[in-house]
Motif scaffolding. Structure first.
Motif, PDB file in Angstrom:
ATOM      1  N   GLY A  56       0.795  -1.225   0.000  1.00 28.26           N
ATOM      2  CA  GLY A  56       0.000   0.000   0.000  1.00 28.26           C
ATOM      3  C   GLY A  56       0.827   1.275   0.000  1.00 28.26           C
ATOM      4  N   HIS A  57       2.074   1.189  -0.451  1.00 32.54           N
ATOM      5  CA  HIS A  57       2.965   2.351  -0.470  1.00 32.54           C
ATOM      6  C   HIS A  57       3.419   2.658  -1.897  1.00 32.54           C
ATOM      7  CE1 HIS A  57       3.340   2.211   3.881  1.00 32.54           C
ATOM      8  NE2 HIS A  57       3.572   0.912   3.789  1.00 32.54           N
ATOM      9  N   TYR A  58       3.826   3.893  -2.095  1.00 31.38           N
ATOM     10  CA  TYR A  58       4.445   4.284  -3.360  1.00 31.38           C
ATOM     11  C   TYR A  58       5.947   4.324  -3.125  1.00 31.38           C
ATOM     12  CZ  TYR A  58      -0.256   5.547  -4.705  1.00 31.38           C
ATOM     13  OH  TYR A  58      -1.591   5.487  -4.988  1.00 31.38           O
ATOM     14  N   VAL A  59       6.671   3.520  -3.870  1.00 30.89           N
ATOM     15  CA  VAL A  59       8.126   3.451  -3.728  1.00 30.89           C
ATOM     16  C   VAL A  59       8.749   3.853  -5.056  1.00 30.89           C
ATOM     17  CG1 VAL A  59      10.114   1.991  -3.227  1.00 30.89           C
ATOM     18  CG2 VAL A  59       7.965   1.644  -1.969  1.00 30.89           C
ATOM     19  N   ALA A  60       9.563   4.890  -5.016  1.00 35.08           N
ATOM     20  CA  ALA A  60      10.212   5.410  -6.221  1.00 35.08           C
ATOM     21  C   ALA A  60      11.574   4.761  -6.405  1.00 35.08           C
ATOM     22  CB  ALA A  60      10.374   6.928  -6.117  1.00 35.08           C
ATOM     23  N   ASP A  61      11.842   4.313  -7.626  1.00 36.37           N
ATOM     24  CA  ASP A  61      13.182   3.850  -8.002  1.00 36.37           C
ATOM     25  C   ASP A  61      13.962   5.091  -8.401  1.00 36.37           C
ATOM     26  OD1 ASP A  61      12.378   1.178  -7.694  1.00 36.37           O
ATOM     27  OD2 ASP A  61      11.632   1.109  -9.746  1.00 36.37           O
ATOM     28  N   ASP A  70      15.955   2.997  -3.541  1.00 39.15           N
ATOM     29  CA  ASP A  70      14.500   2.898  -3.451  1.00 39.15           C
ATOM     30  C   ASP A  70      14.046   3.834  -2.344  1.00 39.15           C
ATOM     31  OD1 ASP A  70      14.338   0.979  -5.438  1.00 39.15           O
ATOM     32  OD2 ASP A  70      14.429  -0.694  -4.025  1.00 39.15           O
ATOM     33  N   MET A  71      13.068   4.711  -2.669  1.00 40.78           N
ATOM     34  CA  MET A  71      12.610   5.702  -1.701  1.00 40.78           C
ATOM     35  C   MET A  71      11.107   5.617  -1.507  1.00 40.78           C
ATOM     36  SD  MET A  71      14.843   9.024  -2.809  1.00 40.78           S
ATOM     37  CE  MET A  71      14.700   9.789  -1.197  1.00 40.78           C
ATOM     38  N   LEU A  72      10.674   5.581  -0.265  1.00 36.42           N
ATOM     39  CA  LEU A  72       9.263   5.612   0.066  1.00 36.42           C
ATOM     40  C   LEU A  72       8.765   7.046  -0.091  1.00 36.42           C
ATOM     41  CD1 LEU A  72       6.799   4.097   1.306  1.00 36.42           C
ATOM     42  CD2 LEU A  72       7.623   4.911   3.527  1.00 36.42           C
ATOM     43  N   VAL A  73       7.726   7.244  -0.888  1.00 32.02           N
ATOM     44  CA  VAL A  73       7.163   8.582  -1.075  1.00 32.02           C
ATOM     45  C   VAL A  73       6.353   8.913   0.175  1.00 32.02           C
ATOM     46  CG1 VAL A  73       5.663  10.032  -2.479  1.00 32.02           C
ATOM     47  CG2 VAL A  73       7.101   8.293  -3.575  1.00 32.02           C
ATOM     48  N   ASP A  74       6.688  10.039   0.816  1.00 34.80           N
ATOM     49  CA  ASP A  74       6.055  10.445   2.061  1.00 34.80           C
ATOM     50  C   ASP A  74       5.653  11.911   1.980  1.00 34.80           C
ATOM     51  OD1 ASP A  74       5.246  10.990   4.647  1.00 34.80           O
ATOM     52  OD2 ASP A  74       7.067  10.251   5.603  1.00 34.80           O
ATOM     53  N   GLY A  76       3.946  13.477   3.970  1.00 36.09           N
ATOM     54  CA  GLY A  76       3.950  14.065   5.301  1.00 36.09           C
ATOM     55  C   GLY A  76       5.331  14.510   5.758  1.00 36.09           C
ATOM     56  N   ALA A  77       6.352  14.197   4.965  1.00 37.06           N
ATOM     57  CA  ALA A  77       7.715  14.596   5.307  1.00 37.06           C
ATOM     58  C   ALA A  77       8.033  15.934   4.635  1.00 37.06           C
ATOM     59  CB  ALA A  77       8.709  13.532   4.859  1.00 37.06           C
ATOM     60  N   THR A  78       8.344  16.932   5.417  1.00 39.49           N
ATOM     61  CA  THR A  78       8.668  18.244   4.874  1.00 39.49           C
ATOM     62  C   THR A  78       9.893  18.171   3.978  1.00 39.49           C
ATOM     63  OG1 THR A  78       7.786  19.262   6.867  1.00 39.49           O
ATOM     64  CG2 THR A  78       9.192  20.639   5.471  1.00 39.49           C
ATOM     65  N   LEU A  79      10.910  17.472   4.435  1.00 38.43           N
ATOM     66  CA  LEU A  79      12.141  17.317   3.677  1.00 38.43           C
ATOM     67  C   LEU A  79      12.329  15.855   3.295  1.00 38.43           C
ATOM     68  CD1 LEU A  79      14.635  19.460   5.797  1.00 38.43           C
ATOM     69  CD2 LEU A  79      13.598  20.080   3.628  1.00 38.43           C
ATOM     70  N   THR A  80      13.114  15.634   2.285  1.00 34.62           N
ATOM     71  CA  THR A  80      13.549  14.286   1.947  1.00 34.62           C
ATOM     72  C   THR A  80      14.493  13.852   3.061  1.00 34.62           C
ATOM     73  OG1 THR A  80      13.219  14.605  -0.399  1.00 34.62           O
ATOM     74  CG2 THR A  80      14.873  12.987   0.245  1.00 34.62           C
ATOM     75  N   ALA A  81      14.346  12.607   3.505  1.00 32.87           N
ATOM     76  CA  ALA A  81      15.136  12.120   4.636  1.00 32.87           C
ATOM     77  C   ALA A  81      15.915  10.877   4.238  1.00 32.87           C
ATOM     78  CB  ALA A  81      14.212  11.812   5.813  1.00 32.87           C
ATOM     79  N   PRO A 143      15.111   5.483   3.143  1.00 33.80           N
ATOM     80  CA  PRO A 143      14.999   6.837   2.609  1.00 33.80           C
ATOM     81  C   PRO A 143      13.547   7.232   2.340  1.00 33.80           C
ATOM     82  CG  PRO A 143      16.508   5.509   1.294  1.00 33.80           C
ATOM     83  CD  PRO A 143      15.833   4.596   2.245  1.00 33.80           C
ATOM     84  N   LEU A 144      13.227   8.481   2.630  1.00 32.76           N
ATOM     85  CA  LEU A 144      11.897   9.025   2.385  1.00 32.76           C
ATOM     86  C   LEU A 144      11.987  10.149   1.354  1.00 32.76           C
ATOM     87  CD1 LEU A 144      10.624   9.375   6.070  1.00 32.76           C
ATOM     88  CD2 LEU A 144      10.231   7.478   4.489  1.00 32.76           C
ATOM     89  N   LEU A 145      11.171  10.074   0.337  1.00 30.95           N
ATOM     90  CA  LEU A 145      11.078  11.133  -0.657  1.00 30.95           C
ATOM     91  C   LEU A 145       9.989  12.073  -0.180  1.00 30.95           C
ATOM     92  CD1 LEU A 145      11.417  10.811  -4.389  1.00 30.95           C
ATOM     93  CD2 LEU A 145       9.471  12.069  -3.537  1.00 30.95           C
ATOM     94  N   GLY A 146      10.390  13.234   0.290  1.00 35.88           N
ATOM     95  CA  GLY A 146       9.461  14.163   0.919  1.00 35.88           C
ATOM     96  C   GLY A 146       9.088  15.339   0.033  1.00 35.88           C
TER      97      GLY A 146
END
Length: 167
Positions: A56-61, A70-74, A76-81, A143-146
């Motif tokens: 149920g997540h969006y994961v960007a290559d 691989d980054m989880l699209v978030d 809710g995250a102000t910045l990329t983490a 990693p989170l893509l914020g």
């Protein structure tokens, strides 16, 4: 006859590597887009689609500073983490004294270091100078893509289980 057998065996040995070689050559020339990577000739927009994964997540290559991540699209995250180990892998070197910014995470308050990702690529979308924060590996599992990335796009939207990024 021996010559044909040797050539045949070489072809069989090389066959598994051909798709990767062809893909890398097309990507290097900027011409090989998959169905999820489209550049609209009329508007000049670059579009990339990310499907919902089985969790149920969006994961960007993504490629950060040229390295695959691989980054989880978030949203809710102000910045990329980034976890510290990923930051180190992409060429961001930090000292312990850099971790001085208190940040609230789902696991509570921790300390992060500010950083800039020089280059980010998702499909045919390319961005530069991304504001990011780096957390200790124990505080961030991946990693989170914020919003520091998403705000640089022309738009993004979600519909029918697909996240569409437009640059």
């Amino acid at each position: 006859m021996t010559r044909f057998v040797v050539i045949f065996l070489l072809c069989i040995g090389a066959a598994p590597f051909l798709p990767g070689l062809i893909e890398s050559r097309l990507d290097a020339s900027g011409r090989g887009y998959s169905a999820s990577e489209v550049e609209d000739d009329d508007t000049g927009e670059r579009t990339h689609r990310i499907s919902l994964n089985r969790h149920g997540h969006y994961v960007a290559d993504a490629y950060l500073n040229g390295r695959a991540v691989d980054m989880l699209v978030d949203t809710g995250a102000t910045l990329t983490a980034l976890p510290e180990s990923v930051a180190d892998d992409i060429g961001i070197s930090l000292s312990p004294s850099d971790f001085k910014h208190a940040v609230g995470t789902a696991n509570g308050t921790t300390y992060a270091a500010r950083a800039v990702i020089n280059g980010l690529r998702i499909g045919n979308i390319r961005l530069r100078n991304i504001d990011a924060m780096v957390l200790k590996d124990s505080s961030l599992s991946g990693p989170l893509l914020g919003m520091s990335v998403l705000n640089q796009l022309k738009r993004f939207d979600i519909s029918s289980g697909t996240l569409v990024l437009v640059q």
